[in-house]
Design an enzyme around this catalytic site. Structure first.
Site, short mmCIF file in Angstrom:
data_model
loop_
_atom_site.label_atom_id
_atom_site.label_comp_id
_atom_site.label_asym_id
_atom_site.label_seq_id
_atom_site.Cartn_x
_atom_site.Cartn_y
_atom_site.Cartn_z
N ASP A 102 0.83 -1.20 0.00
CA ASP A 102 0.00 0.00 0.00
C ASP A 102 0.87 1.26 0.00
O ASP A 102 2.01 1.23 0.47
CB ASP A 102 -0.86 0.06 1.27
CG ASP A 102 -1.81 -1.11 1.37
OD1 ASP A 102 -2.19 -1.66 0.33
OD2 ASP A 102 -2.16 -1.46 2.52
N1 URA Z 1 -1.30 -5.96 3.96
C1 URA Z 1 -1.72 -4.70 3.99
O1 URA Z 1 -2.73 -4.40 4.63
N2 URA Z 1 -1.04 -3.76 3.30
C2 URA Z 1 0.08 -4.04 2.60
O2 URA Z 1 0.68 -3.15 2.01
C3 URA Z 1 0.51 -5.37 2.58
C4 URA Z 1 -0.20 -6.32 3.26
#
Ligand code: URA
Length: 237
Positions: A102
């Site tokens: 993310d």
């Molecule tokens: N899980 C998440 O919530 N975000 C990420 O970036 C990776 C795994």
């Protein structure tokens, strides 16, 4: 493709150095010396030479790990012109990220130009474990930890078994979480379900590859041993 980019892409020299080679009259296209900067060539059609030798795209495969800072996009280009993981890696090869983190997650992301490898690393069948450090609100109880480990309902289906270890317990606790799937915002959603929303999330390992002391925003090539271990994991399971 612009001639200097093509030369760099083929591993002749960096883009800047390739411009010098063009200016020096050392490059031919279809038998003619070209000194015009930005001259366009069609890959696979035009015949480019340097010092009399045909210049062709390199088949070298690259495997890179980057410590992605928060606030960087995991994609090759962003419609809002935000910084991407590709912007942080200095290479003339066309590489792309393996899976995604993310915008607000930091940590280990792999990049490669090996499509087969990227597909295998992301394929759910190989169950490559991904390890995260999550700073969460509060501290999970034993019952919450067990429900997390068994599987939680997110987006209409149950998650596969996962692991949750408390590393530091406080008003904000530090958890080590290992999942083997790659569902959208999975760790955040799982922590929401057990009532401990994530404040910060960082990936610290991908399979056997550890983030270690690699600084934020920095990258390095994977070692041959690291690449082989990852490849074996996906072909023997
Ligand atoms: N899980 C998440 O919530 N975000 C990420 O970036 C990776 C795994």
């Amino acid at each position: 493709m612009r001639l200097q980019k093509y030369l760099a892409h083929c591993g002749v020299a960096s883009r800047r150095k390739s411009e010098e080679l063009i200016q020096q009259g050392l490059i031919t296209v279809n038998g003619q010396v070209v000194t015009e900067m930005g001259y366009k060539v069609t890959v696979g059609k035009d015949e480019v030479t340097f010092k009399g030798k045909l210049v062709v795209p390199e088949k070298q495969k690259l495997y890179i790990m980057l410590n992605k800072p928060e606030g960087v996009i995991t994609s090759s280009n962003d419609q809002f012109n935000r910084k991407t993981v590709i912007d942080l890696v200095a290479t003339d090869y066309r590489i792309y990220p393996v899976g995604r983190l993310d915008y607000d997650t930091s940590g280990l992301i792999l990049l490669t130009n090996d499509g087969e490898f990227a597909n295998q690393m992301m394929h759910p069948k190989y169950k490559i474990p991904k390890t995260y450090h999550a700073l969460v609100k509060g501290s999970p109880t034993q019952v919450e930890i067990e429900s997390f480990e068994k599987g939680l309902l997110i987006d209409g289906s149950y998650t596969h078994p996962a692991s949750l270890k408390i590393l530091k317990e406080d008003t904000l606790s530090l958890l080590e979480i290992i999942i083997s799937e790659g569902r959208n915002r999975q760790v955040r959603k799982m922590c929401d379900v057990i009532g401990h929303p994530v404040r910060h999330l960082k990936r610290v390992a991908f399979g056997n590859i550890l983030l270690g002391s690699l600084k934020e925003g920095h990258w390095r090539y994977l070692t041959v041993a690291e690449i082989n271990e990852l490849k074996e994991r996906s072909s023997i399971q």
